[in-house]
Write an enzyme that holds these catalytic residues in place. Structure first.
Site, PDB file in Angstrom:
ATOM      1  N   TYR A   1       0.527  -1.105  -0.101  1.00 27.91           N
ATOM      2  CA  TYR A   1       0.060  -0.132   0.094  1.00 27.91           C
ATOM      3  C   TYR A   1       0.888   1.263   0.033  1.00 27.91           C
ATOM      4  O   TYR A   1       1.944   1.452   1.005  1.00 27.91           O
ATOM      5  CB  TYR A   1      -1.093   0.145   1.271  1.00 27.91           C
ATOM      6  CG  TYR A   1      -1.856   1.241   1.285  1.00 27.91           C
ATOM      7  CD1 TYR A   1      -2.886   1.355   0.826  1.00 27.91           C
ATOM      8  CD2 TYR A   1      -1.201   2.467   1.936  1.00 27.91           C
ATOM      9  CE1 TYR A   1      -3.726   2.532   0.864  1.00 27.91           C
ATOM     10  CE2 TYR A   1      -2.119   3.695   2.005  1.00 27.91           C
ATOM     11  CZ  TYR A   1      -3.122   3.875   1.401  1.00 27.91           C
ATOM     12  OH  TYR A   1      -4.073   4.933   1.440  1.00 27.91           O
TER      13      TYR A   1
ATOM     14  N   GLU B   1      -2.937   7.678  -4.568  1.00 27.18           N
ATOM     15  CA  GLU B   1      -2.796   6.252  -3.661  1.00 27.18           C
ATOM     16  C   GLU B   1      -2.910   4.812  -4.842  1.00 27.18           C
ATOM     17  O   GLU B   1      -3.440   4.879  -5.748  1.00 27.18           O
ATOM     18  CB  GLU B   1      -4.217   6.022  -2.734  1.00 27.18           C
ATOM     19  CG  GLU B   1      -4.325   4.774  -2.143  1.00 27.18           C
ATOM     20  CD  GLU B   1      -5.644   4.387  -1.533  1.00 27.18           C
ATOM     21  OE1 GLU B   1      -5.787   4.883  -0.300  1.00 27.18           O
ATOM     22  OE2 GLU B   1      -6.512   4.104  -2.197  1.00 27.18           O
TER      23      GLU B   1
END
Ligand code: GDP
Ligand code: MN
Length: 409
Positions: free
Chosen positions: A132, A220
């Protein structure tokens, strides 16, 4: 959706921290959310490795694109929502026929209330590791923050909720920017292989530049993947752009056309009104953002539910009032309209004339509750004399009346 983590930063896919009235508890940040395929295009232009991909609107098109790729692909729903994988909106396909079937299953599907109109056909990656990685603004330090986790992928929400220590946070000095050695400090905690650490550090620096240069509120990548050949690739992308900066981002503004936004928000924006759709049944027309927020709060306080936030802005005109009422009365959810005006530069008689004009032009029998105070109040009173629209003596009574009407319908 975005929300506050306890340190004030936000994450896109991690929505375990959302609180229900977010848009009412704090001024909603208005942002333009890009689709994954748009984010991928930006990534590619920013020097962030992405798989080859194209967007398709029909199963047939997905089949053709897969034939062109000539390899295993992944078919992915294009909606502004994380969790597509878990909802069945991400499917691997070995052949063009499989791709067609996968696209057929995904197109038209609903994911958390959003209908899928397009799919991304992307070259499938042989994934070794899912990471992530994001950049957003930390509200506490008021600086950009990099967030990362070696435990990326579809379980990131759970990781953030249950083992927050697995989320690495690095606050960036906005003047110095994110320097290579700092990026490396972060990525060294994500990969064991030193080459991968270096590749990911380059990628992170590029991602940071995109965040800053694009006036983003969030960039992201989840997952950022290490593939079987040791490449570090963005396998998913989320980019939110601060609406207030779009005037200086003409390149990014073009993405807006392809985004299916709330049609009322689009109309309101075109008319120069500051409008945000909410879920309730009391339409609001207010002058000034502060009073508009207070009105929305008070409606909730008295047990009602606002259908929208609408700030008319400082000056008033009859035409503006008619447009605002046209948008609000056109919303089938709206049972009554609350007009709450504290007139300074805005003139009460303009507001009253606007309402009367709207009544002539727009077919609607929905009651209008009016709280009107300030400049030219008496003139407005005189204009409304003998009509079914009366000025309530206070904001409290105006709100209470609107809530009662909405409940009785
Ligand atoms: P999200 O669920 O909406 O975040 O959609 P993602 O694009 O992140 O995909 C969800 C999951 O599907 C990923 O975490 C991967 O495990 C898997 N996935 C996505 N793309 C690929 C791919 O190219 N190859 C493989 N093997 N898995 C993929
Ligand atoms: Mn994802």
């Amino acid at each position: 959706m975005c929300f506050s983590l306890d340190n004030g930063a936000r994450m896109g896919e991690i929505d375990g921290f959302a609180f229900p009235n977010e848009s009412l508890d704090e001024p909603r940040e208005v942002e333009m959310k890009l689709y994954e395929y748009q984010a991928m295009e930006l990534f590619a232009r920013s020097g962030i490795p992405t798989p080859f991909s194209r967007v398709a609107s029909s199963p047939e098109e997905a089949r053709q694109l897969t034939a062109e790729v000539g390899k295993k692909v992944v078919i992915k729903a294009q909606v502004h929502m994380g969790g597509r994988g878990k909802a069945g909106g991400v499917k691997l396909a070995e052949t063009p026929d499989e791709a067609e079937k996968a696209a057929e299953a995904i197109l038209g599907m609903q994911i958390k209330g959003l209908t899928v109109h397009k799919v991304l056909v992307a070259e499938a990656i042989d994934i070794k590791n899912e990471i992530y990685l994001s950049v957003t603004i930390d509200r506490v330090s008021k600086r950009p923050i990099v967030m990362a986790s070696a435990a990326g992928g579809v379980e990131i929400e759970q990781i953030a909720a249950e083992t927050p220590e697995k989320i690495i946070k690095y606050i960036v000095d906005p003047i110095a920017g994110l320097r290579s050695f700092e990026a490396r400090k972060v990525t060294a905690q994500l990969f064991e292989n030193q080459k991968a650490v270096g590749k990911a550090a380059n990628l992170l620096v590029n991602l940071y530049h995109l965040f800053i240069n694009g006036d983003c509120s969030l960039v992201e990548i989840n997952p950022l993947v290490l593939d079987a050949d040791g490449n570090v690739i963005a396998a998913d992308g989320k980019v939110d752009i601060d609406d207030n900066a779009l005037y200086r981002q003409p390149e990014l503004l073009k993405y807006r056309e392809a985004i299916d936004e709330d049609p009322n928000e689009v109309r309101a924006r075109e008319l120069g009104l500051n409008y945000v759709s909410l879920d309730g049944d009391i339409g609001c027309i207010v002058n000034g953002a502060g009073l508009a927020m207070a009105t929305v709060d008070w409606i909730q306080l008295f047990g009602g539910s606002p259908a929208n936030f609408l700030d008319l802005g400082g000056s008033s005109s009859v035409a503006k009032m008619v447009r605002a009422l046209d948008i609000i009365l056109g919303n089938p959810k709206v049972k009554t309209v609350l007009v709450n005006i504290l007139a300074g530069i805005t003139r009460c008689d303009d507001i009253a004339n606007g309402i009367l004009e709207a009544r002539k032009q727009i077919q609607s029998d929905k009651p209008i509750v009016l709280r009107l105070a300030g400049t030219n109040e008496e003139a407005a009173q005189a204009l409304l004399e003998g009509t079914d629209i009366q000025i309530t003596p206070s904001m409290r009574e105006g709100v209470q009346t609107a809530v009662e009407i909405a409940k009785s319908k």
